[in-house]
Motif scaffolding. Structure first.
Motif, mmCIF file in Angstrom:
data_model
loop_
_atom_site.group_PDB
_atom_site.id
_atom_site.type_symbol
_atom_site.label_atom_id
_atom_site.label_comp_id
_atom_site.label_asym_id
_atom_site.label_seq_id
_atom_site.Cartn_x
_atom_site.Cartn_y
_atom_site.Cartn_z
ATOM 1 N N GLU A 46 0.910 -1.184 0.008
ATOM 2 C CA GLU A 46 -0.105 -0.086 0.221
ATOM 3 C C GLU A 46 0.970 1.131 -0.061
ATOM 4 O O GLU A 46 0.638 2.293 -0.643
ATOM 5 C CB GLU A 46 -0.980 0.065 1.087
ATOM 6 C CG GLU A 46 -2.042 1.300 1.406
ATOM 7 C CD GLU A 46 -2.538 1.181 2.443
ATOM 8 O OE1 GLU A 46 -3.476 2.162 2.602
ATOM 9 O OE2 GLU A 46 -2.748 0.093 3.110
ATOM 10 N N HIS A 47 1.916 1.228 0.989
ATOM 11 C CA HIS A 47 2.963 2.372 0.982
ATOM 12 C C HIS A 47 3.458 2.985 -0.414
ATOM 13 O O HIS A 47 3.680 3.945 -0.854
ATOM 14 C CB HIS A 47 3.805 2.196 2.120
ATOM 15 C CG HIS A 47 4.915 3.191 2.039
ATOM 16 N ND1 HIS A 47 4.669 4.542 2.602
ATOM 17 C CD2 HIS A 47 6.376 3.245 1.378
ATOM 18 C CE1 HIS A 47 5.744 5.283 2.583
ATOM 19 N NE2 HIS A 47 6.887 4.666 1.838
ATOM 20 N N ARG A 48 3.927 1.706 -1.099
ATOM 21 C CA ARG A 48 4.757 1.922 -2.490
ATOM 22 C C ARG A 48 3.494 2.396 -3.665
ATOM 23 O O ARG A 48 3.805 3.230 -4.427
ATOM 24 C CB ARG A 48 5.233 0.645 -2.863
ATOM 25 C CG ARG A 48 6.160 0.832 -4.126
ATOM 26 C CD ARG A 48 6.914 -0.634 -4.335
ATOM 27 N NE ARG A 48 7.590 -0.403 -5.664
ATOM 28 C CZ ARG A 48 8.311 -1.218 -6.183
ATOM 29 N NH1 ARG A 48 8.070 -2.379 -5.694
ATOM 30 N NH2 ARG A 48 9.004 -1.351 -7.363
ATOM 31 N N VAL A 49 2.183 1.777 -3.283
ATOM 32 C CA VAL A 49 1.313 2.048 -4.274
ATOM 33 C C VAL A 49 1.029 3.651 -4.353
ATOM 34 O O VAL A 49 0.837 4.577 -5.090
ATOM 35 C CB VAL A 49 -0.012 1.474 -4.156
ATOM 36 C CG1 VAL A 49 -0.989 2.060 -5.229
ATOM 37 C CG2 VAL A 49 0.351 0.008 -4.787
ATOM 38 N N ARG A 50 0.981 4.210 -2.876
ATOM 39 C CA ARG A 50 0.608 5.370 -2.506
ATOM 40 C C ARG A 50 1.783 6.443 -3.213
ATOM 41 O O ARG A 50 1.479 7.340 -3.467
ATOM 42 C CB ARG A 50 0.489 5.876 -0.936
ATOM 43 C CG ARG A 50 -0.916 5.451 -0.536
ATOM 44 C CD ARG A 50 -0.918 5.367 0.986
ATOM 45 N NE ARG A 50 -2.007 5.066 1.625
ATOM 46 C CZ ARG A 50 -3.174 5.789 1.711
ATOM 47 N NH1 ARG A 50 -3.294 6.967 1.438
ATOM 48 N NH2 ARG A 50 -4.103 5.092 2.304
ATOM 49 N N GLU A 51 2.895 5.827 -2.919
ATOM 50 C CA GLU A 51 3.982 6.605 -3.666
ATOM 51 C C GLU A 51 3.892 6.970 -5.007
ATOM 52 O O GLU A 51 4.176 8.014 -5.482
ATOM 53 C CB GLU A 51 5.530 6.164 -3.372
ATOM 54 C CG GLU A 51 5.921 6.154 -1.919
ATOM 55 C CD GLU A 51 7.153 5.567 -1.432
ATOM 56 O OE1 GLU A 51 7.495 4.619 -2.217
ATOM 57 O OE2 GLU A 51 7.844 5.931 -0.386
ATOM 58 N N ALA A 52 3.448 5.934 -5.699
ATOM 59 C CA ALA A 52 3.317 5.818 -7.226
ATOM 60 C C ALA A 52 2.023 6.837 -7.402
ATOM 61 O O ALA A 52 2.227 7.862 -8.337
ATOM 62 C CB ALA A 52 2.987 4.583 -7.609
#
Length: 168
Positions: A46-52
């Motif tokens: 979820e954190h990586r998707v939010r960064e994207a």
């Protein structure tokens, strides 16, 4: 069901394709884990998707129908090349043209930015994904051993786009 130009079933209630919001990052991450990263450590959290989603050089596009996430795609844009990083469609929604519509939506964004080609990798063990990209005009350009976390090989594909940079 209606039929599209390739004689595939088209849903009567078409999905809405739009950019994802941070609130949708969890659902996107779960789809990635379950449909793309199966058998591998979870990388698109979820954190990586939010960064994207927050990245100015990345589009995270989703397709929703009746308030349900049906598909998503993540594309990173460079100066001349775009990289389709992830694409997933819910199993019950496959073979209805949804993945193609989402991919074309992302490609259109790349074209508007004047990008001339899109790169994508597919798991070498996913013949359906490779065939899907080839139907959309992607050509196989090679393979990469251990591309996915050193465990799963990938097939690399590329599509040349007609640039609209500088057009009126």
């Amino acid at each position: 069901m209606l039929q599209d130009a390739d004689n595939r079933a088209m849903p009567v209630d078409p999905p809405v394709i739009r950019l994802a919001t941070p609130d949708e990052a969890c659902d996107i991450a779960r789809m990635s884990r379950d449909m793309i990263e199966f058998g591998l450590p979870w990388g698109w959290t979820e954190h990586r998707v939010r960064e994207a989603i927050d990245d100015q050089a990345t589009n995270v596009a989703i397709a929703r129908r009746r308030d349900c996430l049906q598909a998503f795609g993540i594309m990173q844009y460079g100066d001349d090349t775009a990289h389709l990083v992830l694409l997933a469609v819910q199993p019950a929604q496959r073979h209805q043209g949804l993945g193609g519509h989402l991919t074309l939506w992302l490609e259109a964004s790349a074209q508007m930015a004047g990008i001339g080609r899109v790169l994508v990798e597919a798991r070498a063990d996913n013949c359906n994904a490779i065939a899907f990209y080839q139907r959309l005009g992607y050509s196989r350009t090679g393979s990469v051993s251990g591309y996915y976390q050193g465990r799963v090989d990938a097939v690399r594909l590329e599509k040349r786009l007609t640039s609209v940079r500088g057009s009126a």
